[in-house]
Write a protein that holds these residues in place. Structure first.
Motif, PDB file in Angstrom:
ATOM      1  N   PRO A 120      -9.020   7.396  -3.096  1.00 40.41           N
ATOM      2  CA  PRO A 120      -9.949   7.096  -2.013  1.00 40.41           C
ATOM      3  C   PRO A 120      -9.545   7.868  -0.762  1.00 40.41           C
ATOM      4  N   ALA A 121     -10.526   8.190   0.084  1.00 43.76           N
ATOM      5  CA  ALA A 121     -10.242   9.040   1.230  1.00 43.76           C
ATOM      6  C   ALA A 121     -10.890   8.502   2.502  1.00 43.76           C
ATOM      7  N   GLY A 122     -10.071   8.391   3.545  1.00 41.74           N
ATOM      8  CA  GLY A 122     -10.562   7.961   4.852  1.00 41.74           C
ATOM      9  C   GLY A 122     -10.226   9.009   5.894  1.00 41.74           C
ATOM     10  N   ALA A 123      -9.007   8.917   6.450  1.00 45.89           N
ATOM     11  CA  ALA A 123      -8.568   9.893   7.450  1.00 45.89           C
ATOM     12  C   ALA A 123      -8.159  11.218   6.823  1.00 45.89           C
ATOM     13  N   LEU A 124      -8.034  11.254   5.494  1.00 40.83           N
ATOM     14  CA  LEU A 124      -7.713  12.441   4.693  1.00 40.83           C
ATOM     15  C   LEU A 124      -6.236  12.834   4.727  1.00 40.83           C
ATOM     16  N   GLY A 125      -5.396  11.990   5.303  1.00 40.69           N
ATOM     17  CA  GLY A 125      -3.956  12.264   5.267  1.00 40.69           C
ATOM     18  C   GLY A 125      -3.449  12.299   3.834  1.00 40.69           C
ATOM     19  N   ASN A 126      -3.900  11.354   3.038  1.00 44.26           N
ATOM     20  CA  ASN A 126      -3.398  11.293   1.668  1.00 44.26           C
ATOM     21  C   ASN A 126      -3.950  12.424   0.812  1.00 44.26           C
ATOM     22  N   THR A 127      -5.208  12.791   1.033  1.00 43.29           N
ATOM     23  CA  THR A 127      -5.769  13.953   0.332  1.00 43.29           C
ATOM     24  C   THR A 127      -4.952  15.199   0.689  1.00 43.29           C
TER      25      THR A 127
ATOM     26  N   SER B 131     -12.748  -1.594   4.087  1.00 42.70           N
ATOM     27  CA  SER B 131     -12.318  -1.399   5.478  1.00 42.70           C
ATOM     28  C   SER B 131     -11.208  -0.360   5.626  1.00 42.70           C
ATOM     29  N   ALA B 132     -10.394  -0.146   4.601  1.00 41.50           N
ATOM     30  CA  ALA B 132      -9.302   0.827   4.712  1.00 41.50           C
ATOM     31  C   ALA B 132      -9.805   2.261   4.845  1.00 41.50           C
ATOM     32  N   ILE B 133     -11.043   2.491   4.420  1.00 39.29           N
ATOM     33  CA  ILE B 133     -11.605   3.844   4.529  1.00 39.29           C
ATOM     34  C   ILE B 133     -12.859   3.846   5.415  1.00 39.29           C
ATOM     35  N   ARG B 134     -12.913   2.880   6.331  1.00 33.98           N
ATOM     36  CA  ARG B 134     -14.025   2.816   7.281  1.00 33.98           C
ATOM     37  C   ARG B 134     -13.683   3.727   8.449  1.00 33.98           C
TER      38      ARG B 134
ATOM     39  N   LEU C 175      -4.612   3.838  -7.169  1.00 35.65           N
ATOM     40  CA  LEU C 175      -5.027   2.612  -6.479  1.00 35.65           C
ATOM     41  C   LEU C 175      -4.102   2.464  -5.275  1.00 35.65           C
ATOM     42  N   THR C 176      -4.709   2.461  -4.093  1.00 40.54           N
ATOM     43  CA  THR C 176      -3.923   2.624  -2.870  1.00 40.54           C
ATOM     44  C   THR C 176      -3.395   1.315  -2.291  1.00 40.54           C
ATOM     45  N   GLY C 177      -4.054   0.184  -2.606  1.00 37.16           N
ATOM     46  CA  GLY C 177      -3.646  -1.066  -1.979  1.00 37.16           C
ATOM     47  C   GLY C 177      -3.778  -2.269  -2.907  1.00 37.16           C
TER      48      GLY C 177
ATOM     49  N   SER D 107       0.841  -1.198   0.000  1.00 37.28           N
ATOM     50  CA  SER D 107       0.000   0.000   0.000  1.00 37.28           C
ATOM     51  C   SER D 107       0.877   1.250   0.000  1.00 37.28           C
ATOM     52  N   PHE D 108       0.233   2.386  -0.309  1.00 35.25           N
ATOM     53  CA  PHE D 108       0.961   3.667  -0.331  1.00 35.25           C
ATOM     54  C   PHE D 108       1.498   4.058   1.037  1.00 35.25           C
ATOM     55  N   LYS D 109       1.011   3.423   2.100  1.00 39.38           N
ATOM     56  CA  LYS D 109       1.425   3.799   3.450  1.00 39.38           C
ATOM     57  C   LYS D 109       2.951   3.739   3.603  1.00 39.38           C
TER      58      LYS D 109
ATOM     59  N   CYS E 157      -6.848  -4.719  -7.144  1.00 34.68           N
ATOM     60  CA  CYS E 157      -6.645  -3.813  -6.013  1.00 34.68           C
ATOM     61  C   CYS E 157      -7.525  -4.261  -4.861  1.00 34.68           C
ATOM     62  N   GLU E 158      -7.316  -3.662  -3.691  1.00 37.73           N
ATOM     63  CA  GLU E 158      -8.201  -3.950  -2.565  1.00 37.73           C
ATOM     64  C   GLU E 158      -9.461  -3.080  -2.681  1.00 37.73           C
ATOM     65  N   PRO E 159     -10.526  -3.414  -1.927  1.00 37.71           N
ATOM     66  CA  PRO E 159     -11.802  -2.704  -2.132  1.00 37.71           C
ATOM     67  C   PRO E 159     -11.704  -1.171  -2.043  1.00 37.71           C
ATOM     68  N   ALA E 160     -11.067  -0.647  -0.999  1.00 42.89           N
ATOM     69  CA  ALA E 160     -11.028   0.814  -0.833  1.00 42.89           C
ATOM     70  C   ALA E 160     -10.423   1.499  -2.055  1.00 42.89           C
ATOM     71  N   SER E 161      -9.411   0.877  -2.628  1.00 41.91           N
ATOM     72  CA  SER E 161      -8.719   1.482  -3.770  1.00 41.91           C
ATOM     73  C   SER E 161      -9.667   1.712  -4.936  1.00 41.91           C
TER      74      SER E 161
HETATM   75  C1  LIG Z   1      -5.054   4.354   4.331  1.00 39.04           C
HETATM   76  C2  LIG Z   1      -5.777   3.968   3.098  1.00 39.04           C
HETATM   77  C3  LIG Z   1      -6.665   4.817   2.434  1.00 39.04           C
HETATM   78  C4  LIG Z   1      -7.093   6.134   3.007  1.00 39.04           C
HETATM   79  O1  LIG Z   1      -6.082   7.105   3.111  1.00 39.04           O
HETATM   80  P1  LIG Z   1      -6.294   8.321   4.143  1.00 39.04           P
HETATM   81  O2  LIG Z   1      -4.998   9.012   4.159  1.00 39.04           O
HETATM   82  O3  LIG Z   1      -6.654   7.690   5.455  1.00 39.04           O
HETATM   83  O4  LIG Z   1      -7.410   9.145   3.602  1.00 39.04           O
HETATM   84  C5  LIG Z   1      -7.222   4.418   1.249  1.00 39.04           C
HETATM   85  N1  LIG Z   1      -6.945   3.211   0.722  1.00 39.04           N
HETATM   86  C6  LIG Z   1      -6.105   2.349   1.325  1.00 39.04           C
HETATM   87  C7  LIG Z   1      -5.854   1.023   0.696  1.00 39.04           C
HETATM   88  C8  LIG Z   1      -5.494   2.697   2.530  1.00 39.04           C
HETATM   89  O5  LIG Z   1      -4.686   1.820   3.122  1.00 39.04           O
END
Ligand SMILES: *Cc1c(COP(=O)(O)O)cnc(C)c1O
Ligand SMILES: [Zn+2]
Length: 433
Positions: A254-261, A315-318, A391-393, A126-128, A361-365
């Motif tokens: 995709p956006a969850g915690a918005l760190g990547n945005t 689940s990654a953006i839950r 695609l993040t994951g 993942s991009f993490k 990719c994984e679902p969130a991506s």
């Molecule tokens: C962490 C993550 C996100 C969300 O990124 P945020 O910085 O939390 O918005 C999206 N997709 C995947 C696969 C992630 O692991």
């Protein structure tokens, strides 16, 4: 975009600055939030002596670590604008991910030109990893004894790997029963202490932030400004791949915690201020409909911060209470961006199209691709637009969701075929000449 306060004088040291009250902190301080007003800090760097060339033709960074891994890193090549003072970096190495086309995916979205940046091709999938190489390097520099995160899974997997490389103990807090199998397996195998918390991601984050404040463990969540610095390189690398003079009209993620945005916004802001970028792509942040506080905020002009109880298959953006809210708002404002929400069915359909194209990719991506299709059909994205989707994951992060989908009744389900051990069973499946 306002370019005045984005860089410090050449030759000075990077520092942390509070965007709300302007209080400054030394770059070596292990802090994420302003001690006076509580806002999340951001890193300011000295303006690179070579200006736009620091991004458009970065010098190799071979001498940043003993093993030489950093020389192959897609993050550390931009070290002047990530962590200029870095030495002995903890690198896998990460980044330098593929940027590919798929006619099948493009057609499904309906846009004229679609390219896919696959961040699932990072070392832990993942991009993490791009943010984690910077955060763990910083943790080592600050003399951290232990490093911790709350996670929906990928941050835990990434932290566990980088902490193992650095020889630091890692604590990862995850919501019990809510983490995809691949991610839990990684965090466990890489040797982190995995804490299964009876609560959701938002309560895990609250808990780990308290542990960081009270117990002094280094905090590796994306509230950490160094995570943002590393993740900016997704955008710079992507722009190098499109060609700096021909950026896409939109970058969707995709956006969850918005760190990547927030990281994408900061990357574009800095690139534009250095004169590296002729025009700024618009950011499209895509949330799952069941976890869409940012999309709801966008509909009301971000008049107030929204919190929800989050529920989605992705689940990654839950995430119901995005920690980097202000960073996200700034990114959307400054790029004239947009925020969309897509249903779980739309996410799974998009994933099936991406998977069947051989990309996976994984679902969130897949939310990024689903969001592009949704905004194209509403006319927000023009028919002739050029779009880059992040695609993040990786596909293998969440095998259970994939297998369940293909065992179900979805239009794109591809269930396995059970046969007896008989050649005739195979013959009837082989297309005749
Ligand atoms: C962490 C993550 C996100 C969300 O990124 P945020 O910085 O939390 O918005 C999206 N997709 C995947 C696969 C992630 O692991
Ligand atoms: Zn402040």
């Amino acid at each position: 975009m306002n370019a005045t306060t984005l860089f410090l004088d050449p030759g000075s040291e990077s520092r942390l600055v509070c965007p709300a009250c302007a209080l400054a902190y030394p770059a070596g301080a292990p802090v994420s939030e302003c001690e006076s007003c509580g806002a999340l800090l951001e890193v300011l760097h000295p303006r690179p002596a070579d200006g736009a060339a620091a991004l458009r033709s970065p010098a190799p960074a071979a001498a940043l670590d003993a093993s030489g891994a950093a020389g192959a890193s897609g993050v550390w090549r931009y070290h002047q604008l990530v962590m200029p003072a870095a030495t002995d970096v903890v690198s896998w190495p990460e980044g330098r991910t593929p940027f590919v086309r798929s006619e099948a995916v493009r057609q499904w979205t309906g846009v004229a030109d679609l390219r896919i940046k696959h961040e699932g091709m990072n070392p832990t999938g993942s991009f993490k990893d791009r943010g984690m190489t910077a955060a763990v390097t910083h943790a080592v520099h600050t003399g951290a004894r232990a490093i911790a995160c709350a996670s929906t899974g990928n941050t835990a997997a990434s932290l566990a790997a980088y902490a193992a490389i650095a020889g630091l103990p890692a604590l990862v807090l995850v919501p019990e029963g809510k983490v995809a199998t691949g991610k839990l397996a990684q965090a466990t195998a890489y040797g982190a202490t995995v804490l299964l918390v009876d609560g959701d991601f938002d309560s895990c984050l609250e808990l780990v932030r308290a542990a960081s404040r009270e117990l002094g463990v280094y905090l590796a969540n994306s509230v950490n400004p160094w995570r943002i610095e590393g993740q900016k390189t997704i955008a710079w690398e992507l722009l190098g791949q499109t060609g700096w003079d021909s950026p896409p009209d939109w970058i969707a993620l995709p956006a969850g915690a918005l760190g990547n945005t927030g990281a994408l916004g900061k990357a574009l802001r800095e690139a534009h201020a250095l004169g590296a970028l002729p025009r700024v792509p618009r950011i499209l942040s895509v949330q799952a409909a069941g976890a869409a506080p940012f999309a709801q905020g966008f509909e009301h002009g971000f008049a107030e911060r929204v919190r929800v109880h989050a529920e989605t298959v992705a689940s990654a953006i839950r995430i119901g209470d995005p920690a980097s809210w202000e960073r996200g708002v700034r990114a959307i404002h400054e790029t004239n961006g947009a925020v969309a929400a897509v249903s779980d069915d739309e996410i799974l359909d998009a994933k099936a199209v991406i998977d069947a194209a051989g990309i996976g990719c994984e679902p969130a991506s897949a939310a990024s691709v689903a969001g592009v299709r949704a905004l194209r059909s509403r006319g927000v994205i023009a028919a002739d637009a050029t779009v880059a989707c992040i695609l993040t994951g990786h596909l293998l992060k969440d095998p259970d969701t994939t297998i369940a989908y293909h065992g179900g009744s979805g239009a794109r389900a591809n269930p396995p075929v059970r046969i007896s051990a008989d050649l005739r069973e195979i013959r009837r499946l082989v297309p005749s000449a």
